[in-house]
Scaffold this motif. Structure first.
Motif: not given
Lengths: 399, 101, 89
Positions: B50, B69, B75-77, B100-101, C9, C11, C41, C79
């Protein structure tokens, strides 16, 4: 959904527990995030001088078949997102499982060992290379360097050679905040000499004979050849460290430097072309779910890190929550299987379903026997560590 | 990058299925994970980070680190190391603009 | 090593972690808040033991004394849609 017992983790410990409990009439659910049961068993392959090849996948298949025959409810490709008293387990699909008893058998995770360039594609943890080589049957690379010398990395180097993969060398890591004794030849040799009695393959045998005595250990380090000692066709470098992994978008090479007895760089740098680097930093017990459930933990170097406090029945400080396998200390799959058997029986007994409680006493003895006879051990002081856990438990219970 | 004729382990058979990664079609073996199928074709870059937009690939190989990922059918990740390839799957490397989510 | 990533994750580099400790972040939680290390994550599964190393090396504490991070739900990412779905059942 309601069950007597919900097991988190379908590795050797979780599966064995599920089988023992279900055989006694316990209703069992078992959860794993992998699409297949087996956990770390799936990648294991080594030669055992007594019983021939240990093929982890075969053992996993056999245990998996028993689970199916016993009508155990599988929840595969599911992550545990939460655990709530007493006891509800929330899965990533949104499913909620209720269990009178829970076994947390989440195993271990690899300890990372940062080195400049270690985020490049082509750099992976040694366990990933093990799964790729022995389970997926895909080469992790065409030319591989291994960083970190320990029983696991030596065993996997052997597996890679067996599969016809070119391993250019096994090296020390660069000395850093994270390298501990792994970067220090003197300490490393003395650590490796602990494994003399359990050596499963030519790599380890070579070490064992040479390094039983401190004097020889010292000589071995001093006169260690700069081209390494070839074991099974792979140069093993006790006096060279990988100081950087280089590449633009993926691994192109490693930079290697000579080091002194204590691991400090003292020589010229060379570059070795590779397309894959496997890092072996060791394993640590993965206890996060037990933490969230409120289990008390203790840090014990001898067992590999933080473990949930538990008694000889593998019961934690949280009522109804049990544990088994590598989460209780880093050991081989045989110990995990016996721990699973034990905890499966203990929970059957708690539910009033175990006909003969002598089975529990037998199962406890089998755990100790498996530990004694372990072919590959990771923590030379594991037995001392286990005694300390027992002491801490007793102290805690007398508070 | 596949290992054939292993001296100890039984050779794996399995039907071949087709999937798409970043717009190109590849063959995978039935039952294998996305990460293994891509590495078999020597593809190591699975996403871009990112902050620094640097490439990343398989790291732990067992679901703990989330480095592998990808975007799977929108669908992500999705972790490439734990997810099996299915026929006609569309996989895209994850980047900054993947939500992202 | 200062430019070497510790938290993959988010960085976060070694130098950032060390300087956060030197400027007073002497618990795992404080380092996490200041640098974001361990907030990604994977929820610290890769870097948590590494940050413990940094802390024990920099301020000479035993791992036993390093104050542990709070662990809490959710353990793994979920989610919101799936969480909402389950309340019905």
């Amino acid at each position: 959904m309601n069950f007597d017992l919900v097991i988190i983790g379908a590795g050797p410990a979780g599966m064995s527990a599920a089988i023992k409990a279900a055989e006694n009439g316990v209703s069992v659910a078992i959860i794993d995030e992998n699409p297949e049961v087996g956990g770390k068993l799936l990648g294991q392959l080594y030669k055992d001088s007594k019983s021939g090849w240990w093929i982890g996948q075969k053992i996993a298949d056999e245990l998996g078949k028993k689970l199916t025959d016993l009508n155990i409810a599988f929840f595969l490709e599911e992550q545990v997102c939460g655990i709530f008293p007493r006891w509800e387990v929330l899965l990533s699909s949104g499913e909620r499982l209720h269990g009178k008893y829970i076994i947390i058998a989440t195993g271990a995770a690899e300890k990372a060992l940062p080195i400049p360039g270690w985020t490049l594609p082509g750099v992976m943890a040694i366990g990933a290379a093990q799964m790729l080589t022995n389970y997926h049957r895909v080469k992790p690379g065409e030319k591989i360097a291994i960083i970190g010398i320990d029983p696991l990395s030596l065993t996997i180097a052997y597996d890679m050679r067996l599969a016809g993969i070119h391993v250019v060398g096994i090296y020390l890591p660069k000395k850093s905040e994270f390298s501990h004794m792994k970067a220090e030849p003197k300490q490393l040799i003395s650590y490796l000499s602990n494994f003399v009695h359990v050596l499963p393959n030519p790599f380890l045998k070579l070490f064992g004979k040479m390094l039983k005595y401190p004097v020889i250990q010292n000589l071995a380090i001093t006169y260690y050849p700069s081209f390494g000692i070839k074991v099974f066709g792979v140069p093993l470098h006790i006096r060279k460290a990988v100081v950087e992994i280089v590449g633009e978008n993926q691994v192109d090479a490693i930079k290697v430097e000579k080091v002194d007895k204590n691991g400090s760089a003292n020589g010229k740098m060379e570059e070795v072309t590779v397309d894959c680097v496997c890092i072996s930093g060791g394993l640590y017990p993965l206890g996060e779910i037990a933490r969230v459930a409120g289990c008390e933990f203790a840090y014990l170097e001898e067992v590999g890190g933080y473990v949930p406090l538990h008694n000889e029945n593998l019961e934690t400080t949280q009522a109804g929550i049990f544990t088994a396998g590598n989460i209780t200390g880093i050991e081989g799959a045989n110990v995990a299987i016996e721990q699973g058997n034990l905890v499966g029986l203990v929970i059957s007994d708690r539910l009033g379903l175990l006909k003969n409680s002598k089975e529990i006493i037998k199962a406890k003895k089998k755990v100790l026997l498996a530990r004694e006879e372990a072919v590959i051990s990771f923590q030379p002081q594991i037995e001392i560590g286990k005694e300390k856990i027992a002491e801490l438990w007793n102290k805690r219970m007398n508070e | 990058m596949r290992i054939s004729n292993h001296p100890v382990l039984e050779n794996t058979a399995g039907d071949e299925i087709e999937f798409t990664f970043d717009g190109k079609k590849y063959l995978a073996k039935q039952g294998e994970t996305i990460a293994a199928a891509l590495l078999a074709h020597n593809i190591r870059i699975l996403r871009y980070s990112m902050k620094e937009k640097r490439p990343r690939g398989i790291y732990c190989g067992i679901g703990h680190c989330y480095e592998c990922r990808v975007l799977l059918d929108g669908q992500v990740s999705v972790r490439a190391c734990l997810t099996r390839v299915r026929d006609n799957m569309t996989i895209v490397s994850e980047r900054e603009d993947s939500n992202e989510f | 090593m200062q430019n070497t990533i510790v938290c993959r994750c988010e960085e976060v580099k070694l130098g950032e972690i060390i300087s956060s400790i030197e400027s007073g972040a002497t618990t795992l939680r404080a380092i996490k808040v200041v640098t974001r290390a361990g907030m990604g994550i994977c929820q610290g599964r890769t870097c948590r033991p590494l940050i413990e190393d940094c802390l024990s090396k920099t301020i000479k504490q035993d791992s036993n004394d390093v104050q542990q991070l709070n662990f809490g739900n959710p353990i793994r990412p979920i989610r919101l849609s799936e969480l909402a779905n389950t309340r019905k059942g």
